[in-house]
Design a protein around this motif. Structure first.
Motif, PDB file in Angstrom:
ATOM      1  N   LEU A 172      39.093  52.141  32.619  1.00 27.77           N
ATOM      2  CA  LEU A 172      40.187  52.917  33.092  1.00 27.77           C
ATOM      3  C   LEU A 172      41.386  53.405  32.036  1.00 27.77           C
ATOM      4  N   ARG A 173      41.599  54.652  31.946  1.00 23.81           N
ATOM      5  CA  ARG A 173      42.600  55.015  31.011  1.00 23.81           C
ATOM      6  C   ARG A 173      43.825  54.929  31.837  1.00 23.81           C
ATOM      7  N   ILE A 174      44.787  53.988  31.505  1.00 22.90           N
ATOM      8  CA  ILE A 174      45.971  53.771  32.414  1.00 22.90           C
ATOM      9  C   ILE A 174      47.179  54.022  31.574  1.00 22.90           C
ATOM     10  N   ARG A 175      48.048  54.965  31.841  1.00 17.53           N
ATOM     11  CA  ARG A 175      49.233  55.189  31.276  1.00 17.53           C
ATOM     12  C   ARG A 175      50.417  54.033  31.489  1.00 17.53           C
ATOM     13  N   VAL A 176      50.860  53.425  30.456  1.00 18.98           N
ATOM     14  CA  VAL A 176      51.833  52.509  30.692  1.00 18.98           C
ATOM     15  C   VAL A 176      53.241  52.963  29.937  1.00 18.98           C
ATOM     16  N   MET A 177      54.195  52.098  30.239  1.00 25.39           N
ATOM     17  CA  MET A 177      55.475  52.434  29.427  1.00 25.39           C
ATOM     18  C   MET A 177      55.441  52.080  27.924  1.00 25.39           C
ATOM     19  N   GLU A 178      56.120  52.770  27.331  1.00 23.57           N
ATOM     20  CA  GLU A 178      56.050  52.503  25.883  1.00 23.57           C
ATOM     21  C   GLU A 178      56.887  51.485  25.063  1.00 23.57           C
ATOM     22  N   ASN A 179      56.085  50.222  25.796  1.00 23.07           N
ATOM     23  CA  ASN A 179      56.620  48.782  25.612  1.00 23.07           C
ATOM     24  C   ASN A 179      55.563  47.915  25.227  1.00 23.07           C
ATOM     25  N   PRO A 180      55.548  46.915  24.198  1.00 22.13           N
ATOM     26  CA  PRO A 180      54.124  46.436  24.103  1.00 22.13           C
ATOM     27  C   PRO A 180      53.944  45.330  24.961  1.00 22.13           C
ATOM     28  N   VAL A 181      54.712  44.783  25.901  1.00 24.13           N
ATOM     29  CA  VAL A 181      54.372  43.769  26.764  1.00 24.13           C
ATOM     30  C   VAL A 181      53.313  44.594  27.683  1.00 24.13           C
ATOM     31  N   TYR A 182      53.964  45.570  27.944  1.00 20.94           N
ATOM     32  CA  TYR A 182      53.236  46.264  29.164  1.00 20.94           C
ATOM     33  C   TYR A 182      51.644  46.727  28.682  1.00 20.94           C
ATOM     34  N   THR A 183      51.765  47.090  27.359  1.00 16.63           N
ATOM     35  CA  THR A 183      50.066  47.434  26.742  1.00 16.63           C
ATOM     36  C   THR A 183      49.332  46.572  26.539  1.00 16.63           C
ATOM     37  N   ASP A 184      50.040  45.335  26.184  1.00 17.69           N
ATOM     38  CA  ASP A 184      49.149  44.109  26.131  1.00 17.69           C
ATOM     39  C   ASP A 184      48.718  43.579  27.339  1.00 17.69           C
ATOM     40  N   THR A 185      49.371  43.698  28.656  1.00 14.99           N
ATOM     41  CA  THR A 185      49.222  43.358  29.701  1.00 14.99           C
ATOM     42  C   THR A 185      47.916  44.014  30.283  1.00 14.99           C
ATOM     43  N   PHE A 186      47.982  45.351  30.227  1.00 14.11           N
ATOM     44  CA  PHE A 186      46.792  46.227  30.747  1.00 14.11           C
ATOM     45  C   PHE A 186      45.545  45.975  30.040  1.00 14.11           C
ATOM     46  N   ARG A 187      45.712  45.851  28.692  1.00 14.01           N
ATOM     47  CA  ARG A 187      44.521  45.459  27.669  1.00 14.01           C
ATOM     48  C   ARG A 187      43.929  44.303  28.227  1.00 14.01           C
ATOM     49  N   GLU A 188      44.689  43.032  28.378  1.00 10.26           N
ATOM     50  CA  GLU A 188      44.224  41.820  28.895  1.00 10.26           C
ATOM     51  C   GLU A 188      43.366  42.038  30.308  1.00 10.26           C
ATOM     52  N   LEU A 189      44.028  42.930  30.869  1.00 11.63           N
ATOM     53  CA  LEU A 189      43.214  43.186  32.347  1.00 11.63           C
ATOM     54  C   LEU A 189      41.984  44.093  32.160  1.00 11.63           C
ATOM     55  N   GLY A 190      41.645  44.670  30.864  1.00 13.27           N
ATOM     56  CA  GLY A 190      40.442  45.344  30.864  1.00 13.27           C
ATOM     57  C   GLY A 190      40.576  46.906  30.776  1.00 13.27           C
ATOM     58  N   ALA A 191      42.040  47.213  30.911  1.00 15.01           N
ATOM     59  CA  ALA A 191      42.175  48.748  30.983  1.00 15.01           C
ATOM     60  C   ALA A 191      42.254  49.337  29.426  1.00 15.01           C
ATOM     61  N   ALA A 193      44.752  50.958  27.751  1.00 14.65           N
ATOM     62  CA  ALA A 193      46.092  51.317  28.085  1.00 14.65           C
ATOM     63  C   ALA A 193      46.757  52.240  26.980  1.00 14.65           C
ATOM     64  N   ILE A 194      47.310  53.189  27.721  1.00 10.33           N
ATOM     65  CA  ILE A 194      47.903  54.276  26.848  1.00 10.33           C
ATOM     66  C   ILE A 194      49.536  54.453  27.087  1.00 10.33           C
ATOM     67  N   PRO A 195      50.301  53.946  25.955  1.00 12.13           N
ATOM     68  CA  PRO A 195      51.548  54.181  26.181  1.00 12.13           C
ATOM     69  C   PRO A 195      52.091  55.594  26.091  1.00 12.13           C
ATOM     70  N   MET A 196      53.047  55.914  26.964  1.00 13.98           N
ATOM     71  CA  MET A 196      53.179  57.372  26.965  1.00 13.98           C
ATOM     72  C   MET A 196      54.724  57.790  27.729  1.00 13.98           C
ATOM     73  N   ALA A 197      55.303  58.798  27.480  1.00  9.55           N
ATOM     74  CA  ALA A 197      56.530  58.754  28.371  1.00  9.55           C
ATOM     75  C   ALA A 197      56.263  59.215  29.499  1.00  9.55           C
ATOM     76  N   TRP A 198      57.140  59.340  30.714  1.00  7.50           N
ATOM     77  CA  TRP A 198      56.546  59.514  32.132  1.00  7.50           C
ATOM     78  C   TRP A 198      56.623  60.981  32.210  1.00  7.50           C
ATOM     79  N   THR A 199      57.331  61.753  31.350  1.00  4.71           N
ATOM     80  CA  THR A 199      57.078  63.194  31.763  1.00  4.71           C
ATOM     81  C   THR A 199      55.709  63.794  31.380  1.00  4.71           C
ATOM     82  N   GLU A 200      55.389  63.222  30.194  1.00  4.51           N
ATOM     83  CA  GLU A 200      54.153  63.427  29.711  1.00  4.51           C
ATOM     84  C   GLU A 200      53.028  62.794  30.672  1.00  4.51           C
ATOM     85  N   ALA A 201      53.177  61.850  31.144  1.00 11.24           N
ATOM     86  CA  ALA A 201      52.056  61.178  32.005  1.00 11.24           C
ATOM     87  C   ALA A 201      51.806  61.899  33.316  1.00 11.24           C
TER      88      ALA A 201
END
Length: 332
Positions: A172-191, A193-201
């Motif tokens: 699943l393509r999941i938007r996360v905040m532009e922060n490496p902890v969030y990115t790595d969390t969702f990659r470990e969960l199998g998603a 992870a796409i860092p992106m500003a909220w307005t773009e999301a």
């Protein structure tokens, strides 16, 4: 009853004297207007916090400090706002912790998944010595941290399928905040992870270029994400603070008594927002269900927690002694 009446009268006189003292403090101050920006809409908790702050500051400075609120990313996304504060083109804002951690990386310790078991546990750490120490570190990058409001416990939504365990996130393509902890969390969960500003999301969800995102219930409700997201999982995977933050250029121009009012009002406004978020969540979930969103309130939390263990291995030492100190505080 007479004792109570005397105490009440004494308290009233005391408060009146404090109010008079505050008014006297500001009698000779030139009026100043501070522009407070945030990136969400007027139904969001950030705006609730900002309007309470505006009310308290204007009242306690006898109108000498006026707060103008700019919602809806009208002055830029969160990184842009922080950069503006550093150079003095933006005065202050209510900013999600994730982007702030790009300026002081230790702030990202709060973003570690499943760190806080409850809101109250988070408040104890944030409002205590550890939280204050990290707020003070912002001065090293020309920012002034005033208090921790909240984004809240974050939950997953998506447009594709119900999610009960990490396996359901696969691909699943999941938007996360532009922060490496969030990115790595969702990659470990199998998603994916796409860092992106909220307005773009928001646009990406409407166009289907991403499948989902993760945010607290209040954001999911206030932005009507049920219109693009069919499924919500109450994963509560991360507690995200938000920060009342100012630029040091404008902070340093204010007299000490005005600085004291701003700091005190920020803390009170933050606590007000926290309570409002707690009060509103049940109604917001009910409204999202009524709008057709399928909500899983009991996902396999043990599986989620086990899947993110590598995030702690990767980042634990990066935050110095903050992680063990937080764990110690939580165990007291």
């Amino acid at each position: 009853m007479k004792t109570f009446a005397r105490n009440t009268l004494a308290l009233g006189i005391s408060l009146a004297l404090v109010s008079a003292a505050n008014a006297a403090d500001f009698a000779d101050m030139d009026p100043v207007t501070l522009r407070l920006a945030h990136v969400v809409n007027e139904q969001d908790g950030f705006h609730i916090a900002a309007t309470k702050f505006e009310e308290l500051v204007e009242e306690r400075t006898d109108g000498k400090v006026n707060i103008e609120i700019y919602p809806n990313a009208s002055l830029g996304d969160e990184r842009t706002l922080l950069e503006g504060m550093q150079i003095g083109t933006v005065d202050m804002g209510v900013i999600t912790n994730g982007p702030v951690a790009n300026f002081v990386e230790e702030m990202a310790v709060f973003e570690l998944p499943f760190l806080f078991p409850s809101p109250e546990a988070a408040y104890g750490v944030l409002d205590g010595p550890i939280g204050q120490e990290l707020l003070d570190k912002l001065s090293d990058v020309n920012l002034k941290g005033l208090a921790y409001a909240e984004r809240g416990f974050r939950n997953l939504t998506n447009s594709e399928r119900a999610v009960n365990s990490p396996e359901d996130l696969d691909g699943l393509r999941i938007r996360v905040m532009e922060n490496p902890v969030y990115t790595d969390t969702f990659r470990e969960l199998g998603a994916n992870a796409i860092p992106m500003a909220w307005t773009e999301a928001l646009t990406a969800m409407q166009q289907g270029t991403i499948d989902g995102q993760e945010n607290p219930v209040n954001v999911i409700h206030s932005f009507k994400l049920d219109e693009t997201q069919n499924y919500m999982t109450l994963s509560r995977h991360t507690y995200a603070p938000a920060i009342f933050v100012m630029g040091m250029p404008v902070w340093n121009q204010l007299p000490e008594h005005a600085q004291a009012v701003l700091k005190e009002a920020a803390q009170e406004a933050a606590e007000h927002e926290r309570q409002m978020n707690a009060d509103m969540e049940a109604d917001q979930l009910a409204a999202l269900r009524e709008a057709g969103m399928e909500i899983n309130e009991t996902p396999d939390m043990e599986a989620f927690q086990a899947a993110v263990a590598p995030v702690y291995e990767k980042y634990g030492e990066q935050f110095g002694d903050y992680l063990p100190r937080i764990r110690e505080a939580l165990n007291q």
